[in-house]
Design an enzyme around this catalytic site. Structure first.
Site, short mmCIF file in Angstrom:
data_model
loop_
_atom_site.label_atom_id
_atom_site.label_comp_id
_atom_site.label_asym_id
_atom_site.label_seq_id
_atom_site.Cartn_x
_atom_site.Cartn_y
_atom_site.Cartn_z
N CYS A 250 48.28 42.29 45.44
CA CYS A 250 47.37 43.42 45.62
C CYS A 250 45.96 42.90 45.43
O CYS A 250 45.51 42.01 46.16
CB CYS A 250 47.71 44.58 44.69
SG CYS A 250 47.69 44.17 42.94
N ARG A 255 49.09 46.40 40.77
CA ARG A 255 49.85 47.27 41.66
C ARG A 255 51.05 46.53 42.22
O ARG A 255 52.12 47.11 42.43
CB ARG A 255 48.95 47.78 42.80
CG ARG A 255 47.93 48.80 42.35
CD ARG A 255 46.95 49.14 43.48
NE ARG A 255 46.00 48.07 43.74
CZ ARG A 255 45.07 48.10 44.70
NH1 ARG A 255 44.98 49.15 45.50
NH2 ARG A 255 44.23 47.10 44.86
#
Lengths: 295, 148
Positions: A250, A255
């Site tokens: 990410c 994430r």
């Protein structure tokens, strides 16, 4: 293995590793179980201080898990010292929860796995669901007796990808999942004159990566989607398979920890690595290949 | 880009920096939380019109801020969600540190002021980016208003 029982919630039994999740109901009923420690890990470092699940300890991704100087994680001694301070033993069952749909909780869980901590579980729905259900929160910081945690090697090889390995992966046309938003993936820029510049010099994505924003794996209440929905996205739509060698990334790896957790524990993928350098490294590096656009 | 140490902090921000410097390390997060709790509720019309404020895109949490100028005095209004206390604390510190200054004084605040508060050890560079973005956007608003 762990003496702490697994959560028998039916939804979890469909996942590849049913014991990797606990529900808010289960956690509320097991808070005082010997051998279980609840760890809160948030994006907002002050959130724990505003109130937390009773008995939980705080692990901050930046001040606790990152090396203070080099862009890396703490080493074996640092991790063992952290575990000792938090009252966690090598055989402790650790249940992680946090804000932002458990991004940082999944990130902390992933770092614990780098050091081979065995029994790690995630609270399905995280802090958001616990709070939404009006469950007990406290500002009281528990005093846990320090433990002796063995200095354990950090095994980056299986779970973590470095930039050089990602480049090899690109050249070998390996599977990659970019879990950022579609705008970040396509490389659209949103800067305006006089505005502070973003931290990356180039926009776009790693060539060959498939765009699957992390949020697609989550319901609105922060819980994970059921196994059929997850299979439809990652296997049906994106064509990934459980024995593929997959790298997720990410911006800085939080994430993608969420997606790493989904692929590894919920879908049973065997070889998923998180590229924590992610776009903040790739988009700043000289002469690395970049693709732009929605595909 | 400005020279980070060229200009001194205005008295309000200097006081915040001194307070953090005087606070033992283990109590600094509590102090930061106290600042978060001191962020003033939005007055009208901003309370009902978020679109009249500017979003601080550098911040990972939804942070909105506006600089008002009346009789050559700047007032800062800002809002961020309850679940983002660090963001609220930075907004509150800027509100306390910049409100009451003249536009010229606000524009003289060094761009690196948030990094001089002694908080960089507590929070990550990404979190600090939100704070510097907030200051930059406030200054841009003040600059635009004083030129117009």
């Amino acid at each position: 293995m762990s003496k702490v029982p697994f959560d028998p919630t039916p939804k979890f039994q469909e996942y590849a590793t049913p014991g990797a999740l606990v529900s808010t109901e289960w956690l509320a009923a097991h808070l005082n179980t010997p051998g279980l420690v609840v760890v809160e890990s948030d994006e907002d470092t002050l959130l724990y201080e505003t109130g937390h699940i009773p008995g939980s300890v705080k692990v901050d991704w930046h001040t606790d898990l990152n090396d203070p100087v080099s862009r890396d994680y703490v080493g074996p001694e640092g991790f063992a010292a952290l575990m000792s301070r938090k009252g966690i033993s090598r055989d402790t069952t650790v249940v992680f929860y946090g804000d932002k749909s458990n991004w940082w909780a999944a990130y902390a869980l992933w770092v614990f796995r780098l050091f081979g901590h065995e029994d790690v579980r995630l609270l399905d729905g995280g802090r958001q669901k616990w709070e939404a259900e009006g469950r007990e929160m406290t500002k009281e910081v528990p005093t846990r007796a320090a433990t002796t945690y063995p200095v354990s090697p950090r095994n980056d090889r299986e779970l973590r990808a470095y930039r050089e390995q990602v480049l090899e992966h690109v050249n070998a046309k390996g599977c990659m999942v970019d879990v950022r938003s579609p705008q970040e993936f396509s490389g659209e820029l949103t800067h305006m004159p006089d505005y502070p510049q973003e931290g990356t010099l180039r926009g776009g994505h790693i060539p060959g990566a498939k765009s699957v924003p992390w949020k697609r794996a989550a319901n609105d209440d922060g819980t994970f989607k059921g196994v059929a929905d997850l299979r439809a996205i990652y296997e049906g739509e994106k064509g990934l398979a459980a024995d593929d060698d997959v790298i997720a990334y990410c911006r800085i790896g939080e994430r993608s920890s969420h997606t790493w957790f989904v692929l590894t524990y919920l879908l049973g993928f065997k070889n998923v690595r998180n590229y924590d350098g992610s776009w903040s490294e790739w988009g700043n590096a000289v002469r690395l290949p970049i693709a732009v656009g929605a595909e | 880009m400005s020279e980070s140490t060229a200009a001194p902090l205005p008295p309000g921000l200097a006081a915040v920096a001194a307070e953090f410097a005087d606070t033992p390390r283990e109590l600094r997060l509590e102090l930061l939380l106290e600042y978060a709790d001191r962020l003033k509720p939005l007055p009208e019309p901003y309370a009902s019109r978020e679109d009249l404020m500017e979003r601080v895109e550098e911040c990972q949490s939804p942070l909105f801020a506006v600089a008002e100028i009346q009789d050559n005095v700047v007032s800062i209004h800002a809002t961020a969600p309850q679940e983002s206390p660090t963001t609220r604390a930075f907004a509150s510190i800027m509100q306390l540190g910049l409100s009451g200054l003249t536009p010229a004084e606000v524009l003289a605040v060094p761009a690196s002021a948030p990094l001089q508060l002694g908080l960089t050890e507590l929070v990550s560079p990404l979190r600090m980016r939100g704070a510097t973005g907030l200051l930059a956007r406030i200054q841009r608003q003040v600059r635009a208003a004083t030129i117009a």
